[in-house]
Design an enzyme around this catalytic site. Structure first.
Site, PDB file in Angstrom:
ATOM      1  N   TYR A 164      59.825 -43.431 -52.720  1.00  0.00           N
ATOM      2  CA  TYR A 164      58.910 -44.233 -53.531  1.00  0.00           C
ATOM      3  C   TYR A 164      58.189 -43.375 -54.569  1.00  0.00           C
ATOM      4  CZ  TYR A 164      59.306 -47.530 -49.566  1.00  0.00           C
ATOM      5  OH  TYR A 164      59.754 -48.358 -48.566  1.00  0.00           O
ATOM      6  N   HIS A 205      65.328 -42.934 -43.425  1.00  0.00           N
ATOM      7  CA  HIS A 205      65.255 -44.134 -44.259  1.00  0.00           C
ATOM      8  C   HIS A 205      66.488 -45.029 -44.091  1.00  0.00           C
ATOM      9  CE1 HIS A 205      63.137 -45.576 -48.158  1.00  0.00           C
ATOM     10  NE2 HIS A 205      63.682 -46.586 -47.528  1.00  0.00           N
TER      11      HIS A 205
END
Length: 328
Positions: free
Chosen positions: A61, A117
């Site tokens: 992010y 992730h």
């Protein structure tokens, strides 16, 4: 209206004995080094001062620094805040370094939950080539390396975007069961099989994109099925979706830059059994949606012509069987 609903302070017990909030704040927003990053910090501080105690972020992010700054400046004791982050696919070869990257970015002494992730890895040679499931490092090898990280700087470890198939493989050799599996879960992809599977293994589910898809067209927020339930409870359709997930024993991490929506999203309602059933069945009539199918930037084609996402097919992930039936 929203202020009259009670604050959701519900927590779930993780398999390591820790309490985990039912509602947190997602941070997939903001551009590093811009005014958007300052606004993200403001949003996180506002959330923490409004009762949120869970913040979700990820290295990909690009906002871990903003998250850490908000946590430090909020005035809320660090011990009261659960911070979880995820390392990207190009760091599967060295989770220890991935942990240090996040600690440096966040400028925090420890991370509460460090997650892989995706189960799929990228090469570490700078080319960032997508690796196939049997190429090293496999997610089993990465998990083994993660297990040694649990300690003062990394309180617990988890996974993200895993299915029954990948978890079955992981658990065959794992000595630490993941505390978390963070998955896409909303009414158009309700994971009616995957969620109870995780719960049967002692793995807590955290849902991302609980309030729907991508872009302006988002039926989870607009369709009559959800709007009718929202009217019955005098709340937003977003709150309906979040409440549905939490009633299933799932934590949610909605993101928003609006302070009003941040305040609203942590004030849930109690849905009836009929309403829960309508939410569970919505994918049969409204339609099905899997977010990776919309993320064309990560799409490719396998040698046999099968479409891939990050180098893996839907069968590789365990999303579908060979006939295209959804499995989660």
């Amino acid at each position: 209206m929203a202020a009259e609903r009670p604050l959701c302070t519900k927590t779930f017990k993780l398999n390591n004995g820790s309490d985990f909030p039912a509602v947190g704040l997602g941070t997939y927003q903001g551009q590093p080094g811009t005014k958007e990053e300052d606004l993200l910090v403001e949003s996180i501080v506002h959330a923490l001062l409004s009762g949120y105690r869970l913040i979700d972020t990820a290295q990909s992010y690009g906002v871990e620094a903003a998250v850490g700054r908000a946590v430090r400046s909020s005035g809320v004791p660090r011990a009261e805040i659960t911070v979880m982050t995820k390392f990207w696919n190009d760091r599967h070869h060295d989770p220890a370094e991935a942990l240090q990257v996040s600690l440096r970015n966040l400028e925090l002494d420890y991370i509460d939950v460090l997650m892989m992730h995706f189960p799929c890895a990228m090469s570490s040679d700078g080319k960032r080539t997508h690796l196939r499931p049997d190429q090293s490092p496999t997610f089993v090898e990465t998990w083994k390396a993660m297990e040694s990280l649990v300690g003062p700087q990394c309180r617990s470890i988890g996974v993200s975007n895993f299915t029954q198939k990948t978890l079955d493989t992981l658990l065959e050799t794992a000595t630490i069961v993941p505390v978390i599996n963070q998955i896409e879960c909303h009414a158009l992809n309700p994971c009616l099989k995957l969620v109870p599977y995780c719960q049967s293994k002692g793995i807590h589910v955290v849902a991302w994109r609980t309030i729907g898809g991508i872009g302006a067209h988002n039926e989870v927020l607009t369709h009559g099925v959800f709007a009718d339930i929202a009217r019955a409870h005098d709340c937003s359709t977003a709150v309906v979706s979040l409440s549905w997930a939490v009633q299933r024993g799932i934590s949610v991490i909605p993101k928003s830059s609006s302070k009003a929506r941040i305040d609203d999203n942590i004030r849930l309602v109690t849905l009836t059994e009929v309403e829960m059933a309508a939410m569970n069945d919505a994918h049969k009539t409204v339609g099905r949606l899997r977010i990776p199918d919309e993320l064309v930037v990560w799409h490719g084609v396998a040698p046999d012509g099968t479409r891939t996402f990050m180098g893996w097919t839907a069968v590789d992930f365990g999303w579908e069987d060979e006939e295209g039936n959804w499995l989660t």
